[in-house]
Design a protein around this motif. Structure first.
Motif, PDB file in Angstrom:
ATOM      1  N   ILE A 365       0.839  -1.198   0.000  1.00 40.03           N
ATOM      2  CA  ILE A 365       0.000   0.000   0.000  1.00 40.03           C
ATOM      3  C   ILE A 365       0.873   1.247   0.000  1.00 40.03           C
ATOM      4  O   ILE A 365       0.602   2.222  -0.708  1.00 40.03           O
ATOM      5  CB  ILE A 365      -0.956  -0.015   1.212  1.00 40.03           C
ATOM      6  N   ALA A 366       1.949   1.225   0.801  1.00 39.35           N
ATOM      7  CA  ALA A 366       2.858   2.376   0.840  1.00 39.35           C
ATOM      8  C   ALA A 366       3.471   2.621  -0.534  1.00 39.35           C
ATOM      9  O   ALA A 366       3.580   3.767  -0.986  1.00 39.35           O
ATOM     10  CB  ALA A 366       3.950   2.146   1.888  1.00 39.35           C
ATOM     11  N   LEU A 367       3.869   1.559  -1.225  1.00 37.58           N
ATOM     12  CA  LEU A 367       4.448   1.719  -2.554  1.00 37.58           C
ATOM     13  C   LEU A 367       3.411   2.249  -3.542  1.00 37.58           C
ATOM     14  O   LEU A 367       3.723   3.079  -4.410  1.00 37.58           O
ATOM     15  CB  LEU A 367       5.009   0.380  -3.036  1.00 37.58           C
ATOM     16  N   GLN A 368       2.168   1.777  -3.426  1.00 38.92           N
ATOM     17  CA  GLN A 368       1.114   2.279  -4.321  1.00 38.92           C
ATOM     18  C   GLN A 368       0.885   3.774  -4.113  1.00 38.92           C
ATOM     19  O   GLN A 368       0.687   4.523  -5.070  1.00 38.92           O
ATOM     20  CB  GLN A 368      -0.181   1.504  -4.058  1.00 38.92           C
ATOM     21  N   LYS A 369       0.872   4.211  -2.868  1.00 41.40           N
ATOM     22  CA  LYS A 369       0.670   5.631  -2.586  1.00 41.40           C
ATOM     23  C   LYS A 369       1.812   6.472  -3.160  1.00 41.40           C
ATOM     24  O   LYS A 369       1.592   7.543  -3.733  1.00 41.40           O
ATOM     25  CB  LYS A 369       0.577   5.866  -1.080  1.00 41.40           C
ATOM     26  N   LEU A 370       3.024   5.985  -3.010  1.00 37.42           N
ATOM     27  CA  LEU A 370       4.172   6.698  -3.557  1.00 37.42           C
ATOM     28  C   LEU A 370       4.069   6.810  -5.070  1.00 37.42           C
ATOM     29  O   LEU A 370       4.350   7.857  -5.660  1.00 37.42           O
ATOM     30  CB  LEU A 370       5.472   5.985  -3.172  1.00 37.42           C
ATOM     31  N   ALA A 371       3.651   5.741  -5.710  1.00 35.41           N
ATOM     32  CA  ALA A 371       3.520   5.748  -7.161  1.00 35.41           C
ATOM     33  C   ALA A 371       2.451   6.723  -7.617  1.00 35.41           C
ATOM     34  O   ALA A 371       2.588   7.374  -8.657  1.00 35.41           O
ATOM     35  CB  ALA A 371       3.200   4.338  -7.663  1.00 35.41           C
ATOM     36  N   ALA A 372       1.377   6.844  -6.846  1.00 36.20           N
ATOM     37  CA  ALA A 372       0.313   7.775  -7.204  1.00 36.20           C
ATOM     38  C   ALA A 372       0.759   9.219  -7.057  1.00 36.20           C
ATOM     39  O   ALA A 372       0.189  10.124  -7.679  1.00 36.20           O
ATOM     40  CB  ALA A 372      -0.917   7.524  -6.330  1.00 36.20           C
ATOM     41  N   SER A 373       1.789   9.466  -6.255  1.00 34.96           N
ATOM     42  CA  SER A 373       2.282  10.826  -6.045  1.00 34.96           C
ATOM     43  C   SER A 373       3.143  11.280  -7.206  1.00 34.96           C
ATOM     44  O   SER A 373       2.873  12.310  -7.826  1.00 34.96           O
ATOM     45  CB  SER A 373       3.064  10.891  -4.734  1.00 34.96           C
ATOM     46  N   SER A 374       4.193  10.523  -7.502  1.00 33.28           N
ATOM     47  CA  SER A 374       5.071  10.877  -8.631  1.00 33.28           C
ATOM     48  C   SER A 374       6.038   9.737  -8.888  1.00 33.28           C
ATOM     49  O   SER A 374       6.267   8.893  -8.013  1.00 33.28           O
ATOM     50  CB  SER A 374       5.864  12.157  -8.340  1.00 33.28           C
ATOM     51  N   LEU A 415       4.907   7.739   8.328  1.00 30.99           N
ATOM     52  CA  LEU A 415       4.908   6.274   8.445  1.00 30.99           C
ATOM     53  C   LEU A 415       4.775   5.617   7.081  1.00 30.99           C
ATOM     54  O   LEU A 415       5.428   4.621   6.792  1.00 30.99           O
ATOM     55  CB  LEU A 415       3.766   5.826   9.356  1.00 30.99           C
ATOM     56  N   ASP A 416       3.913   6.194   6.215  1.00 29.30           N
ATOM     57  CA  ASP A 416       3.762   5.661   4.869  1.00 29.30           C
ATOM     58  C   ASP A 416       5.092   5.695   4.127  1.00 29.30           C
ATOM     59  O   ASP A 416       5.496   4.746   3.469  1.00 29.30           O
ATOM     60  CB  ASP A 416       2.742   6.484   4.078  1.00 29.30           C
ATOM     61  N   GLU A 417       5.763   6.853   4.233  1.00 27.67           N
ATOM     62  CA  GLU A 417       6.980   7.051   3.451  1.00 27.67           C
ATOM     63  C   GLU A 417       8.121   6.157   3.918  1.00 27.67           C
ATOM     64  O   GLU A 417       8.991   5.780   3.158  1.00 27.67           O
ATOM     65  CB  GLU A 417       7.393   8.526   3.525  1.00 27.67           C
ATOM     66  N   GLU A 418       8.105   5.796   5.221  1.00 27.58           N
ATOM     67  CA  GLU A 418       9.189   4.999   5.769  1.00 27.58           C
ATOM     68  C   GLU A 418       8.911   3.498   5.730  1.00 27.58           C
ATOM     69  O   GLU A 418       9.741   2.695   6.113  1.00 27.58           O
ATOM     70  CB  GLU A 418       9.432   5.413   7.224  1.00 27.58           C
TER      71      GLU A 418
END
Length: 899
Positions: A365-374, A415-418
């Motif tokens: 989920i954290a990786l998906q959120k990062l991908a949705a950002s940029s 927390l998501d980013e780490e």
């Protein structure tokens, strides 16, 4: 001397050497029952002295000094209106009707217990200050504790000092260690609830000192939704901390603030309310009975209803527009490959169990959120992950430790980013090779279409030099935006805020790249002052920073998967003080599953809003409440949606729609609408149409004449200078009050005066300023009851209303009301603030004229008639009093009156 023979009628003013001033309840001979303030004592008649009063003055016919009578009348009115409404508090921002009303509502009883659930941007710090200042001014609150998330603690300390001159000590372990007895000697404290709950849970010595300290007269809790309980996992540490304080009797009055009190389950909501009254609220008690009791404990005001003093609505609806962009071929290839990687990772994790599966799902989920950002954000995370995986053994395993609920939205983002750095266990066989493939696809992408569309939006859709607030989820995306803005609009035009106060690889003025640091406060101040045009923030500015001074434009560079963050972001601009309609832009790629889910979610929220509008008398914005209730479910839905359909850059509309309907079935159903309707339909809320006429129409300038008149009485003259009023303080005041300075310069009675924030505590005059407080004390202590005044057409009676029934905890013990009989025979009743307005037009009688003759019986009869008339209206005038009793305080008569 003591009166031993004369019968003392009920309400006769008396004084006692031990108990002070009071009023007789019943004279039973040798013993007399007397009410002294909020206490009742039976004392010996021989110990009582009949105090001078308006009745005695009328009986003797002796007039008092004109100026002293006018001063005492004015001081009574000032103290009354401020005790009820806090209107003379020295806030640097203009006070609003709903804020004054909250103060009035909370301060009706002592001790108080309230949950204030106002919209973001309606001024909770001001509301807290307005409630506290009258109590602090009359020493009803000596020990004050404010609990807030750690990042908001400095803000609470700063704002309460600048706005109200409330000086709170920040608690920290190092500070506590330096003090021999911090909790014993420090009377006003602002502390992190996270720090305290951790110390208590760990059994630290500091925690014992905190829990064993003297009780707090008032406790204020910000972001009180963290005092949460779940029917499965139990109570949070924060709730346990407050309950332990309650068990030990450490909280006299409690004021909770939160914008989302109901988090989706009645269990948690009623657990929070149990802090206010554990006899009436709790998860094991009848829900209907608890909802019926809400008006006595819960206040909610929303932006759609609040007004200015004229009844004009303060907020215009926020406009939201989308700006679309498309992936380049290289970006599309990267996203398709990444989606396949995510799908394979979920398939691998689904074969695991327990914590191993949970840990991997959280990472995905954290990786998906990062991908949705940029791409820059996900590439940075993939590089870190590849390097760490390559450095550990093939069978390395780690788990994500269970953590308590993050304090703020920014904590959650961190927390998501780490997440990818904390979990080193492989997601699938051959993961390092898959990561290498992804990084090879990302390498040639140096210019992202989203960022180019952002720059185009600013150039084509916004006026030149329009200030813009931009939000990203992650620091890598933030750096990408900052660099793009500097490259297009010039170096130095952009500031940033994030949780660490640092960004890597930022463009410098000489064209090189390197790290740069910036504090939240400096970036916000530069943006508000116009030193920079752009402010790019992660969720670190989503809470606790006001940015409405110049800016009315916000851009969501990327959309958070917790929609509550959207509301927090917009709340930085859509708040009191905003002078323009707020416009919001969303960057979206319609080819992504994320954008499609957002479209479907917004459509569902609109349907829920329509259903709630039918069910409620007043419109309430449902979006923030629904997402507040359903935030975790929505995040999971985004993750599952991208995992199911992300491999196809153009997913079938029907497929996503069908899946969404099933996945969102529990969001906004009938139970949710019912819960919101029941909660909001029972709260207490401000309504200008109902209470607007009672809101005081006075402000700090209405104090100026009183202060000048009292200073003149002390032999001092206030001089008006260009920068404000100059005063030499009376010598006697300085001898008995160390807080009073010898000379004051630049004193102002204007909240909007251009004075430095650091100077405001000494230059802005209001309740809490040592000079005005001493002037009020002097005037209230004067024995002046009957006086002649100039510029007065008919006699004016000043009365006080008190409650004969004790033990109900009235915070405001005395309400002052004026009355006069007009020429046509009707009686005009003046509330305290109306009375002050009238008194400011009255002058002291000319002392060079012959002494007035004694008061006649006609004045005695008039005063009695007016007291009876006020008594008939006392319940309306003194809201909340059980058995209001009226007493004459001062009678002012026209200078040329012959009676």
């Amino acid at each position: 001397m003591p009166e031993t023979n004369t019968f003392l009628a009920p309400h006769t003013p008396v004084s006692h050497p031990l108990h002070g001033s009071g009023q007789v309840i019943v004279d039973s001979g040798d013993a007399v029952v007397v009410r002294f303030g909020g206490e009742i004592h039976s004392v010996l008649r021989s110990e009582l002295v009949r105090a001078r009063s308006l009745d005695l003055a009328l009986e003797s016919g002796a007039f008092d000094d004109s100026a002293e009578g006018l001063l005492r009348a004015s001081a009574l009115a000032i103290r009354s209106v401020n005790d009820q409404w806090g209107v003379f508090s020295r806030s640097r921002v203009q006070l609003l009707p709903h804020q004054l009303w909250v103060c009035h509502k909370v301060n009706r009883q002592w001790p108080f217990r309230w949950l204030v659930a106002d919209d973001v941007g309606l001024g909770k710090t001001i509301e807290a200050g307005l409630v506290l200042m009258p109590l602090v001014a009359r020493a009803q609150v000596r020990r004050l504790l404010i609990l807030a998330p750690a990042k908001l603690v400095p803000q609470w300390q700063k704002r309460l000092y600048e706005m109200f001159d409330l000086r709170l000590q920040m608690y920290g372990r190092e500070i506590a260690k330096a003090s021999a007895d911090f909790w014993g000697v420090t009377q006003m404290v602002v502390a992190s609830v996270h720090t305290l709950r951790q110390e208590v849970s760990e059994g630290r010595a500091e925690a014992s000192a905190f829990l064993d300290a003297e009780p707090w007269d008032a406790v204020v809790v910000d972001e009180a939704h963290h005092l949460h309980a779940d029917d499965r996992t139990g109570e949070t540490l924060s709730l346990e901390l407050l309950k332990e304080m309650e068990r030990r009797g450490k909280i006299k009055s409690l004021l909770l603030f939160t914008g989302t009190p109901h988090r989706g389950k009645d269990h948690g909501f009623f657990s929070l309310l149990s802090l206010l009254d554990n006899e009436r609220f709790g998860p094991d008690k009848d829900p209907e009975e608890q909802l019926a009791a809400l008006p006595e404990f819960m206040i909610r005001n929303n932006k759609a209803k609040v007004t200015d003093l004229k009844g004009e609505k303060l907020f215009t609806p926020v406009t939201v527009e989308s700006r679309e962009y498309q992936f380049s071929d290289a970006e599309a290839a990267f996203y398709d490959t990444l989606s396949a990687f995510i799908i394979d990772g979920r398939a691998y994790a689904s074969n695991l169990s327990g914590q191993a599966q949970t840990a991997r799902m959280l990472l995905l989920i954290a990786l998906q959120k990062l991908a949705a950002s940029s791409i820059a954000a996900i590439r940075s995370a993939l590089i870190k992950r590849r390097d760490k995986l390559a450095s550990v053994a093939e069978n390395a395993r780690a788990t994500i430790a269970a953590t308590d609920q993050p304090e703020t939205l920014d904590d959650a983002a961190v927390l998501d980013e780490e997440a990818s750095a904390r979990l080193l266990a492989e997601l699938m066989d051959g993961e390092v090779a898959r990561l290498e493939e992804l990084l090879d696809l990302a390498e040639p992408i140096v210019s992202e279409q989203k960022i180019e569309r952002l720059v185009e939006l600013i150039v084509t859709d916004l006026p030149e030099d329009e200030p813009v607030l931009l939000f990203t989820e992650y620091k890598a995306t933030q750096a990408l935006v900052v660099n793009a803005l500097h490259a297009r609009f010039g170096y130095g035009r952009c500031a940033f805020i994030n949780g660490e106060g640092k960004l890597e690889n930022l463009l410098r003025a000489d064209g090189s790249y390197g790290p740069r640091s910036s504090t939240r406060e400096t970036a916000a101040d530069d943006f508000n002052a116009g030193k920079v045009r752009f402010l790019v923030s992660t969720e670190a500015a989503g809470e606790g920073i006001d940015l409405q001074e110049r800016c009315a434009t916000l851009v969501h560079v990327d959309m958070p998967w917790n929609p509550m963050r959207l509301h927090q972001r917009v709340g930085r601009l859509s708040r009191y003080g905003q002078t323009r309609p707020v416009q919001v832009f969303i960057l979206r790629n319609p080819a992504t599953v994320e954008a499609r889910i957002w479209d479907l979610l917004n459509a569902k929220l609109e349907r829920i809003q329509a259903a709630l509008d039918v069910a409620m008398d007043e419109r309430e914005d449902i979006s923030q409440l629904v997402v507040g209730l359903s935030g975790p479910s929505i995040e999971v839905m985004f993750a599952e949606g991208q995992a199911r359909f992300g491999a196809d850059s153009k997913p079938a509309r029907e497929g996503v729609s069908t899946w969404f309907d099933q996945a969102s079935a529990t969001i906004g159903g009938e139970d949710l609408v019912k819960s919101v309707r029941n909660m909001l339909g029972n709260v207490t809320r401000f309504d200008f149409a109902q209470v607007g006429n009672n809101i005081p129409k006075v402000d700090l300038p209405d104090l100026e004449r009183f202060l000048k008149l009292e200073l003149e009485r002390q032999g001092k003259r206030a001089m008006n200078r260009e920068d404000g009023m100059e005063v030499i303080a009376p010598d006697e005041w300085r001898k008995t009050d160390y807080a009073i300075a010898k000379r004051y310069t630049g004193l102002v009675f204007d909240r909007n005066a251009p004075i430095d924030r650091k100077q405001a505590p000494t230059r802005l005059i209001g309740i809490g300023h040592s000079l005005l407080d001493r002037a009020l004390k002097e005037s209230l202590d004067r024995e002046a009851f009957l006086a002649r005044c100039s510029r007065l057409k008919v006699p004016l009676l000043i009365t006080s209303i008190t409650d004969e029934i004790t033990g109900h905890g009235q915070t405001v013990g005395r309400i002052v009301v004026g009355a006069c009989r007009l020429a046509d025979g009707t009686v005009e009743i003046l509330r305290d603030w109306e009375l002050l307005k009238r008194l400011n037009l009255v002058g002291a009688a000319d002392e060079t004229l012959p002494s007035p003759q004694a008061a006649g019986q006609q004045l005695t009869d008039l005063a009695q008639d007016l007291i009876i008339h006020i008594g008939k209206n006392a319940r309306e005038l003194a809201e909340g009093m059980t058995r209001p009793s009226v007493r004459g305080e001062v009678l002012l008569v026209p200078e040329d009156d012959d009676d």
